[in-house]
Write a protein that holds these residues in place. Structure first.
Motif, PDB file in Angstrom:
ATOM      1  N   THR A   1       3.088   4.564   6.391  1.00 49.81           N
ATOM      2  CA  THR A   1       3.900   5.774   6.198  1.00 49.81           C
ATOM      3  C   THR A   1       3.750   6.257   4.760  1.00 49.81           C
ATOM      4  O   THR A   1       3.362   5.478   3.877  1.00 49.81           O
ATOM      5  CB  THR A   1       5.389   5.465   6.440  1.00 49.81           C
ATOM      6  OG1 THR A   1       5.802   4.462   5.494  1.00 49.81           O
ATOM      7  CG2 THR A   1       5.638   4.937   7.840  1.00 49.81           C
ATOM      8  N   GLU A   2       4.074   7.534   4.519  1.00 54.35           N
ATOM      9  CA  GLU A   2       4.002   8.076   3.161  1.00 54.35           C
ATOM     10  C   GLU A   2       4.858   7.252   2.192  1.00 54.35           C
ATOM     11  O   GLU A   2       4.459   6.994   1.052  1.00 54.35           O
ATOM     12  CB  GLU A   2       4.477   9.534   3.143  1.00 54.35           C
ATOM     13  CG  GLU A   2       3.369  10.550   3.344  1.00 54.35           C
ATOM     14  CD  GLU A   2       2.169  10.368   2.416  1.00 54.35           C
ATOM     15  OE1 GLU A   2       2.339  10.468   1.188  1.00 54.35           O
ATOM     16  OE2 GLU A   2       1.056  10.110   2.926  1.00 54.35           O
ATOM     17  N   GLU A   3       6.027   6.827   2.667  1.00 57.11           N
ATOM     18  CA  GLU A   3       6.947   6.052   1.836  1.00 57.11           C
ATOM     19  C   GLU A   3       6.298   4.730   1.399  1.00 57.11           C
ATOM     20  O   GLU A   3       6.326   4.372   0.219  1.00 57.11           O
ATOM     21  CB  GLU A   3       8.214   5.788   2.650  1.00 57.11           C
ATOM     22  CG  GLU A   3       9.418   5.457   1.804  1.00 57.11           C
ATOM     23  CD  GLU A   3      10.612   5.039   2.677  1.00 57.11           C
ATOM     24  OE1 GLU A   3      10.605   5.357   3.890  1.00 57.11           O
ATOM     25  OE2 GLU A   3      11.514   4.384   2.134  1.00 57.11           O
ATOM     26  N   ASN A   4       5.715   4.017   2.345  1.00 54.55           N
ATOM     27  CA  ASN A   4       5.064   2.740   2.008  1.00 54.55           C
ATOM     28  C   ASN A   4       3.832   2.949   1.134  1.00 54.55           C
ATOM     29  O   ASN A   4       3.562   2.157   0.233  1.00 54.55           O
ATOM     30  CB  ASN A   4       4.677   1.992   3.290  1.00 54.55           C
ATOM     31  CG  ASN A   4       5.883   1.328   3.945  1.00 54.55           C
ATOM     32  OD1 ASN A   4       6.877   1.066   3.282  1.00 54.55           O
ATOM     33  ND2 ASN A   4       5.789   1.088   5.235  1.00 54.55           N
ATOM     34  N   ILE A   5       3.091   4.023   1.408  1.00 56.37           N
ATOM     35  CA  ILE A   5       1.895   4.300   0.600  1.00 56.37           C
ATOM     36  C   ILE A   5       2.296   4.563  -0.852  1.00 56.37           C
ATOM     37  O   ILE A   5       1.698   4.026  -1.785  1.00 56.37           O
ATOM     38  CB  ILE A   5       1.093   5.490   1.193  1.00 56.37           C
ATOM     39  CG1 ILE A   5       0.459   5.079   2.529  1.00 56.37           C
ATOM     40  CG2 ILE A   5       0.022   5.973   0.220  1.00 56.37           C
ATOM     41  CD1 ILE A   5      -0.042   6.224   3.381  1.00 56.37           C
ATOM     42  N   ASN A   6       3.375   5.357  -1.048  1.00 54.98           N
ATOM     43  CA  ASN A   6       3.864   5.619  -2.404  1.00 54.98           C
ATOM     44  C   ASN A   6       4.340   4.343  -3.086  1.00 54.98           C
ATOM     45  O   ASN A   6       3.991   4.074  -4.238  1.00 54.98           O
ATOM     46  CB  ASN A   6       5.037   6.611  -2.359  1.00 54.98           C
ATOM     47  CG  ASN A   6       4.551   8.030  -2.261  1.00 54.98           C
ATOM     48  OD1 ASN A   6       3.528   8.381  -2.849  1.00 54.98           O
ATOM     49  ND2 ASN A   6       5.258   8.852  -1.502  1.00 54.98           N
ATOM     50  N   MET A   7       5.115   3.547  -2.366  1.00 54.73           N
ATOM     51  CA  MET A   7       5.696   2.327  -2.933  1.00 54.73           C
ATOM     52  C   MET A   7       4.578   1.342  -3.338  1.00 54.73           C
ATOM     53  O   MET A   7       4.593   0.790  -4.442  1.00 54.73           O
ATOM     54  CB  MET A   7       6.628   1.701  -1.887  1.00 54.73           C
ATOM     55  CG  MET A   7       7.358   0.462  -2.306  1.00 54.73           C
ATOM     56  SD  MET A   7       6.439  -1.040  -1.946  1.00 54.73           S
ATOM     57  CE  MET A   7       6.614  -1.137  -0.159  1.00 54.73           C
ATOM     58  N   LEU A   8       3.588   1.156  -2.448  1.00 49.59           N
ATOM     59  CA  LEU A   8       2.517   0.201  -2.745  1.00 49.59           C
ATOM     60  C   LEU A   8       1.568   0.730  -3.822  1.00 49.59           C
ATOM     61  O   LEU A   8       1.053  -0.049  -4.634  1.00 49.59           O
ATOM     62  CB  LEU A   8       1.750  -0.146  -1.465  1.00 49.59           C
ATOM     63  CG  LEU A   8       2.557  -0.960  -0.439  1.00 49.59           C
ATOM     64  CD1 LEU A   8       1.813  -1.075   0.885  1.00 49.59           C
ATOM     65  CD2 LEU A   8       2.891  -2.358  -0.972  1.00 49.59           C
ATOM     66  N   ALA A   9       1.370   2.044  -3.869  1.00 48.67           N
ATOM     67  CA  ALA A   9       0.531   2.621  -4.927  1.00 48.67           C
ATOM     68  C   ALA A   9       1.179   2.367  -6.289  1.00 48.67           C
ATOM     69  O   ALA A   9       0.500   2.031  -7.265  1.00 48.67           O
ATOM     70  CB  ALA A   9       0.325   4.115  -4.685  1.00 48.67           C
TER      71      ALA A   9
ATOM     72  N   SER B   1      -5.247   6.605 -11.456  1.00 50.81           N
ATOM     73  CA  SER B   1      -4.422   7.772 -11.125  1.00 50.81           C
ATOM     74  C   SER B   1      -3.638   7.461  -9.857  1.00 50.81           C
ATOM     75  O   SER B   1      -4.019   6.585  -9.072  1.00 50.81           O
ATOM     76  CB  SER B   1      -5.308   9.000 -10.892  1.00 50.81           C
ATOM     77  OG  SER B   1      -5.998   8.860  -9.667  1.00 50.81           O
ATOM     78  N   GLU B   2      -2.540   8.195  -9.672  1.00 49.51           N
ATOM     79  CA  GLU B   2      -1.726   8.001  -8.481  1.00 49.51           C
ATOM     80  C   GLU B   2      -2.558   8.286  -7.223  1.00 49.51           C
ATOM     81  O   GLU B   2      -2.462   7.581  -6.226  1.00 49.51           O
ATOM     82  CB  GLU B   2      -0.524   8.947  -8.539  1.00 49.51           C
ATOM     83  CG  GLU B   2       0.691   8.410  -7.808  1.00 49.51           C
ATOM     84  CD  GLU B   2       1.957   9.138  -8.234  1.00 49.51           C
ATOM     85  OE1 GLU B   2       2.377  10.019  -7.482  1.00 49.51           O
ATOM     86  OE2 GLU B   2       2.480   8.838  -9.331  1.00 49.51           O
ATOM     87  N   GLU B   3      -3.414   9.311  -7.295  1.00 55.86           N
ATOM     88  CA  GLU B   3      -4.229   9.688  -6.147  1.00 55.86           C
ATOM     89  C   GLU B   3      -5.191   8.546  -5.772  1.00 55.86           C
ATOM     90  O   GLU B   3      -5.342   8.221  -4.590  1.00 55.86           O
ATOM     91  CB  GLU B   3      -5.000  10.959  -6.489  1.00 55.86           C
ATOM     92  CG  GLU B   3      -5.583  11.649  -5.277  1.00 55.86           C
ATOM     93  CD  GLU B   3      -6.716  12.592  -5.642  1.00 55.86           C
ATOM     94  OE1 GLU B   3      -6.684  13.165  -6.743  1.00 55.86           O
ATOM     95  OE2 GLU B   3      -7.635  12.704  -4.816  1.00 55.86           O
ATOM     96  N   ASP B   4      -5.840   7.964  -6.776  1.00 52.01           N
ATOM     97  CA  ASP B   4      -6.772   6.864  -6.485  1.00 52.01           C
ATOM     98  C   ASP B   4      -6.028   5.659  -5.902  1.00 52.01           C
ATOM     99  O   ASP B   4      -6.499   5.041  -4.948  1.00 52.01           O
ATOM    100  CB  ASP B   4      -7.521   6.440  -7.754  1.00 52.01           C
ATOM    101  CG  ASP B   4      -8.600   7.447  -8.151  1.00 52.01           C
ATOM    102  OD1 ASP B   4      -8.910   8.325  -7.311  1.00 52.01           O
ATOM    103  OD2 ASP B   4      -9.111   7.359  -9.279  1.00 52.01           O
TER     104      ASP B   4
ATOM    105  N   ARG C   1      -4.100   3.485   1.289  1.00 55.77           N
ATOM    106  CA  ARG C   1      -4.365   4.002   2.647  1.00 55.77           C
ATOM    107  C   ARG C   1      -5.472   3.176   3.306  1.00 55.77           C
ATOM    108  O   ARG C   1      -5.406   2.864   4.497  1.00 55.77           O
ATOM    109  CB  ARG C   1      -4.795   5.473   2.595  1.00 55.77           C
ATOM    110  CG  ARG C   1      -3.640   6.407   2.394  1.00 55.77           C
ATOM    111  CD  ARG C   1      -4.042   7.873   2.628  1.00 55.77           C
ATOM    112  NE  ARG C   1      -2.965   8.738   2.191  1.00 55.77           N
ATOM    113  CZ  ARG C   1      -2.933   9.363   1.016  1.00 55.77           C
ATOM    114  NH1 ARG C   1      -3.941   9.256   0.172  1.00 55.77           N
ATOM    115  NH2 ARG C   1      -1.889  10.099   0.677  1.00 55.77           N
ATOM    116  N   TYR C   2      -6.478   2.833   2.535  1.00 57.90           N
ATOM    117  CA  TYR C   2      -7.576   1.989   3.049  1.00 57.90           C
ATOM    118  C   TYR C   2      -7.052   0.605   3.429  1.00 57.90           C
ATOM    119  O   TYR C   2      -7.353   0.096   4.509  1.00 57.90           O
ATOM    120  CB  TYR C   2      -8.678   1.899   1.983  1.00 57.90           C
ATOM    121  CG  TYR C   2      -9.503   0.635   1.989  1.00 57.90           C
ATOM    122  CD1 TYR C   2     -10.609   0.506   2.834  1.00 57.90           C
ATOM    123  CD2 TYR C   2      -9.188  -0.425   1.141  1.00 57.90           C
ATOM    124  CE1 TYR C   2     -11.363  -0.655   2.838  1.00 57.90           C
ATOM    125  CE2 TYR C   2      -9.943  -1.588   1.141  1.00 57.90           C
ATOM    126  CZ  TYR C   2     -11.023  -1.700   1.986  1.00 57.90           C
ATOM    127  OH  TYR C   2     -11.766  -2.854   1.995  1.00 57.90           O
TER     128      TYR C   2
END
Ligand code: HEC
Length: 139
Positions: free
Chosen positions: A92-100, A123-126, A132-133
């Motif tokens: 989820t977007e939430e988990n992706i943000n948290m783990l990033a 960077s946050e994007e990288d 995501r991978y």
């Protein structure tokens, strides 16, 4: 004398026939085994996702950083395997943000006592593409 000779010929012909049959049967059996065995062989996660754009993009970034010195896809080394991480979190977007954020700032305590160092130059994007991978690698 004459009878014997024709009997010999008959036997040779018979032996030849048996060989041909045996050869044919063996070949058929081999093919059947391959067909049955194919679905049983487990596909690796790398094979399963190799053509997914999320996989291709994320792997490129993970390879360019130091992630692979502590993480493998299917086996725990210093850090948890990516397959374990993917099994733990929904993508989820939430988990992706948290783990990033955790990849960027580092962290400890979720998987054990060994900390993950910070990656402040990412960077946050990288970091999000990498996560995501990782979360794609579900069994
Ligand atoms: C020096 C070793 C090391 C390196 C380099 C490293 N990690 Fe980690 N990583 C760890 C450890 C140890 C943990 C477990 C931390 C914990 O228990 O909270 C971890 C945890 C994680 C997690 C799961 C976090 C959680 O809270 O569940 C992700 C995702 C992750 N790493 C991705 C990456 C990525 C992407 C990179 C490359 C930018 C990377 N790691 C580089 C050691 C490393």
């Amino acid at each position: 004398m004459k009878m014997n000779k024709s009997l010999n010929f008959g036997m040779i012909a018979l032996v030849g026939l048996t060989f041909a049959c045996g050869g044919g049967e063996t070949k058929t059996e081999t093919v059947a085994e391959e067909v049955v065995a194919a679905p049983v062989k487990e596909m690796s996660l790398e094979e399963k996702y190799q053509n997914d754009p999320v996989y291709i993009k994320g792997l490129e970034k993970v390879k360019a950083s130091d992630c692979l010195s502590c993480h493998m896809v299917a086996r725990k080394i210093v850090g948890p395997s990516y397959a374990e991480v993917a099994a733990k979190y929904e993508s989820t977007e939430e988990n992706i943000n948290m783990l990033a954020q955790k990849v960027i700032n580092g962290g400890v305590g979720t998987w054990g006592e060994v900390p993950m160092p910070a990656h402040l130059s990412l960077s946050e994007e990288d970091a999000k593409d990498m996560v995501r991978y990782v979360l794609l690698l579900k069994k």
